[in-house]
Motif scaffolding. Structure first.
Motif, PDB file in Angstrom:
ATOM      1  N   GLU A 116      47.921  87.766  35.546  1.00  0.00           N
ATOM      2  CA  GLU A 116      47.637  89.026  34.850  1.00  0.00           C
ATOM      3  C   GLU A 116      48.329  90.180  35.550  1.00  0.00           C
ATOM      4  O   GLU A 116      48.547  90.147  36.756  1.00  0.00           O
ATOM      5  N   SER A 117      48.696  91.174  34.747  1.00  0.00           N
ATOM      6  CA  SER A 117      49.420  92.319  35.282  1.00  0.00           C
ATOM      7  C   SER A 117      49.200  93.512  34.363  1.00  0.00           C
ATOM      8  O   SER A 117      48.594  93.391  33.295  1.00  0.00           O
ATOM      9  N   GLN A 124      46.028  96.068  30.792  1.00  0.00           N
ATOM     10  CA  GLN A 124      46.011  94.820  31.547  1.00  0.00           C
ATOM     11  C   GLN A 124      46.293  93.662  30.601  1.00  0.00           C
ATOM     12  O   GLN A 124      45.629  93.512  29.579  1.00  0.00           O
ATOM     13  N   ASN A 125      47.290  92.869  30.941  1.00  0.00           N
ATOM     14  CA  ASN A 125      47.704  91.764  30.092  1.00  0.00           C
ATOM     15  C   ASN A 125      47.582  90.435  30.815  1.00  0.00           C
ATOM     16  O   ASN A 125      47.845  90.344  32.013  1.00  0.00           O
ATOM     17  N   LEU A 126      47.183  89.427  30.062  1.00  0.00           N
ATOM     18  CA  LEU A 126      47.139  88.051  30.558  1.00  0.00           C
ATOM     19  C   LEU A 126      48.323  87.308  29.969  1.00  0.00           C
ATOM     20  O   LEU A 126      48.506  87.274  28.753  1.00  0.00           O
ATOM     21  N   ASN A 151      48.340  88.264  26.091  1.00  0.00           N
ATOM     22  CA  ASN A 151      47.169  88.867  25.461  1.00  0.00           C
ATOM     23  C   ASN A 151      46.655  90.037  26.283  1.00  0.00           C
ATOM     24  O   ASN A 151      46.699  90.005  27.518  1.00  0.00           O
ATOM     25  N   ARG A 152      46.166  91.052  25.586  1.00  0.00           N
ATOM     26  CA  ARG A 152      45.595  92.207  26.274  1.00  0.00           C
ATOM     27  C   ARG A 152      44.172  91.886  26.721  1.00  0.00           C
ATOM     28  O   ARG A 152      43.399  91.253  26.000  1.00  0.00           O
ATOM     29  N   LEU A 153      43.847  92.317  27.935  1.00  0.00           N
ATOM     30  CA  LEU A 153      42.507  92.109  28.486  1.00  0.00           C
ATOM     31  C   LEU A 153      41.751  93.430  28.535  1.00  0.00           C
ATOM     32  O   LEU A 153      42.277  94.429  29.026  1.00  0.00           O
ATOM     33  N   CYS A 533      55.410  82.866  35.134  1.00  0.00           N
ATOM     34  CA  CYS A 533      54.590  84.023  34.745  1.00  0.00           C
ATOM     35  C   CYS A 533      55.194  85.316  35.279  1.00  0.00           C
ATOM     36  O   CYS A 533      55.223  86.339  34.589  1.00  0.00           O
ATOM     37  N   GLU A 534      55.674  85.280  36.515  1.00  0.00           N
ATOM     38  CA  GLU A 534      56.307  86.459  37.106  1.00  0.00           C
ATOM     39  C   GLU A 534      57.567  86.824  36.318  1.00  0.00           C
ATOM     40  O   GLU A 534      57.837  88.003  36.066  1.00  0.00           O
TER      41      GLU A 534
END
Length: 591
Positions: A116-117, A124-126, A151-153, A533-534
């Motif tokens: 997540e970032s 915040q996104n997953l 997806n947005r968290l 993911c990075e």
């Protein structure tokens, strides 16, 4: 009666003409939409703004691609506005998702990579990647990794991340029961023993194995090793001060360029050192060493307080010795980092890469065998020597360097401490936990160079793991397969050479060795890094910039799907994309 017959014939001809005209119009419309889809695809692959698509269409029309003119049906209806471009992107991404869905079904087993970032809009996104197994034309199975979704968290806690992932898998029709492993960056929200995301998955699906991203572990090992040595902390501060000295001053940069032109030296841009990305240290040290002579000349030319404050600490034997040693020591660590970030790396590759790197570091420490350090020592006196002024100095690349026996002793100590700490941290952070022990045992069972009698404990561990996922009493079968694999290798079977090929041998003989094939599939499909993911977040930041901060969650997901996993244009199925687009709703351009 004759007149009625003639009228019927004429009506039939008119009907045929109308049908031909409609088919021709439909073909023209399909051609126009397909051309538009290609431009939208090109723009997405090149990370261009969607607003640039109409201009791209106009450019193509000016080059003779006249079918794009048919996108404008009348003065009020056109298929070039923002909504149409979004629908084209959705159709393209749906084709890619459908293809991925087929691959997931064919694979059966899969693993997830989660991270997540925060994006430019402070959301915040997953991000989720999926790893699955694919067979080539020869039947060889290999792991492949694909972007699944972003997806947005609302809240970045373990419950929210877990529920969002479960919801996503359900929407995509992916069976959670086939989940084999989860890889994360190791933060507590992901790996917490009580309620972390991984713990929740393990409660839901028996047999799920978790890995802490090896690239993160490597970076943390480097950070810890340097932070415990005061001089290396100071060394890092000096590098960043040099970087800022030139970054914030066009005048200083121009002076450096002028001096390098005169000296005909190498021009390498100075780089900043980030504590959280300590392996960026390699580029920073390399740039300083290659620019060293020019750098000192700039500081002496400027003669300002700031310049002289930087000149003093870097014109010493200690600084030069440590810098050249780090050039040698950070190179294998940087290579290891790149290897650990390699797409589709398997667990069996981790230990050999780590062992070889540790061996290289220990050799550099004990024998001072590095290329850069060796070249430095060749041009420096073996012992400190007094100059005419009674000071210990020597000449290096046209500059006077301060020297002393104390500096030499301290420089050797700093380098030895760094390697000692690095080796200790690497061994500590890469030691097996319970899941790691299972994976290590799996690798050993499939290692053709390891004797079966030496893998007895590994066979027990794997057998106990299989008991938890419904393969009770598999010890004898595992032993039989291990003997079969070793015999194949020892008898010269060239297709059985390493852990991966032995795993494929088990999968090909699944009917005879079902438990062994189960282990092989799980070993191959398990991810060991979240580097994808990075890279996904890097792609997110390229697409969603300060000028495009209004991108919706669905638009961002579509664009990332196309940009990351879309093949080259010649290999994409635009006919399927057209069918997908035309089936969504009634289109005036097709009527």
């Amino acid at each position: 009666m004759h007149q009625k017959h003639l009228k019927a014939v004429e009506a039939s001809k008119e009907s045929a003409y109308m049908k031909t005209a409609r088919e021709s119009a439909t073909t023209k419309s399909e051609s126009a939409v397909t051309s538009a889809l290609k431009n939208v695809y090109f723009a997405a692959k090149q990370n261009m703004a969607s607003s640039a698509v109409p201009a791209l269409n106009a450019l193509c029309i000016s080059q003779g691609v006249t079918q794009l003119c048919d996108l404008r049906v009348d003065s009020r209806t056109t298929y070039e506005h923002n909504e149409s471009v979004t629908e084209f992107q959705e159709a393209i991404s749906d084709v890619l998702r459908l293809d991925l869905s087929t691959k997931i079904q064919n694979s059966g087993k899969f693993s997830l990579m989660l991270d997540e970032s925060t994006d430019i809009s402070v959301y915040q996104n997953l991000i989720i990647y999926i790893r699955l197994l694919e067979r080539d034309c020869f039947g060889t199975v290999s792991p492949q990794t694909y972007f699944l979704a972003i997806n947005r968290l609302e809240r970045a806690n373990s419950e929210s991340i877990y529920l969002k992932t479960i919801e996503l898998l359900g929407k995509k029709g992916i069976k959670i029961s086939e989940l084999c492993g989860v890889s994360t960056d190791g933060v507590s929200v992901m790996t917490g023993h009580k309620s972390g995301v991984v713990t929740r998955f393990k409660k839901t699906v028996p047999g799920v194995l978790a890995t802490h991203c090896i690239a993160h572990r490597l970076a943390l090992s480097c950070c810890s090793s340097a932070d415990n040595i005061p001089y290396l902390v100071k060394f890092q501060e000096i590098l960043n001060s040099v970087y800022k000295y030139f970054k914030n001053s066009p005048k200083n940069m121009a002076t450096l360029s002028a001096i390098q032109t005169v000296l005909q030296g190498q021009t390498v841009r100075f780089k900043e050192v980030f504590h959280t990305r300590w392996l960026s240290f390699e580029g920073s040290v390399d740039a300083l060493v290659k620019n060293y002579s020019s750098l000192l000349s700039v500081f002496l030319e400027e003669s300002s307080g700031k310049a002289l404050s930087l000149y003093k600490p870097i014109s010493t034997y200690k600084f030069l010795y440590v810098a050249h040693f780090l050039c040698d020591a950070l190179k294998p660590l940087a290579i290891l980092s790149k290897m650990y970030q390699k797409k589709d790396l398997t667990y069996s590759e981790i230990s050999p890469l780590l062992s070889s790197t540790i061996g290289t570091l220990e050799d550099l420490r004990d024998n001072r065998s590095g290329h850069m350090l060796g070249n430095f020592l060749k041009v420096t006196p073996q012992e400190p020597k007094l100059d005419e002024a009674g000071l210990c100095t020597f000449e290096f690349e046209g500059h006077t360097i301060r020297d002393s026996q104390k500096q030499r002793t301290e420089s050797h100590s700093v380098c030895s401490q760094f390697v000692d700490g690095m080796v200790k941290n690497l061994n500590s952070r890469f030691s097996d936990n319970s899941d790691g022990a299972v994976l290590t045992s799996m690798s050993n069972v499939f290692d053709p160079l390891l004797k079966v009698c030496d893998a007895s404990g590994d066979l027990d561990t794997v057998s106990e793991y299989l008991d938890t996922i419904g393969f009770e009493g598999s010890r004898s079968e595992l032993t039989s397969f291990a003997n079969f694999a070793r015999a194949s290798h020892n008898n010269g079977n060239k297709s059985v050479t390493d852990i991966t090929s032995v795993a494929n041998l088990a999968i090909k003989n699944k009917d005879s060795f079902p438990a062994s094939a189960e282990v092989a599939e799980r070993l191959l499909v398990l991810p060991v890094s979240t580097a994808d993911c990075e890279r996904g977040f890097s792609k997110q930041n390229i697409i969603k910039t300060s000028l495009r901060n209004g991108l919706s969650e669905s638009n961002l997901d579509n664009l990332m799907t196309i940009s990351i996993d879309g093949p080259e244009m010649s290999k994409f199925d635009f006919k399927s994309a057209f069918k997908m687009w035309s089936s969504k709703k009634t289109r005036r351009i097709l009527q």
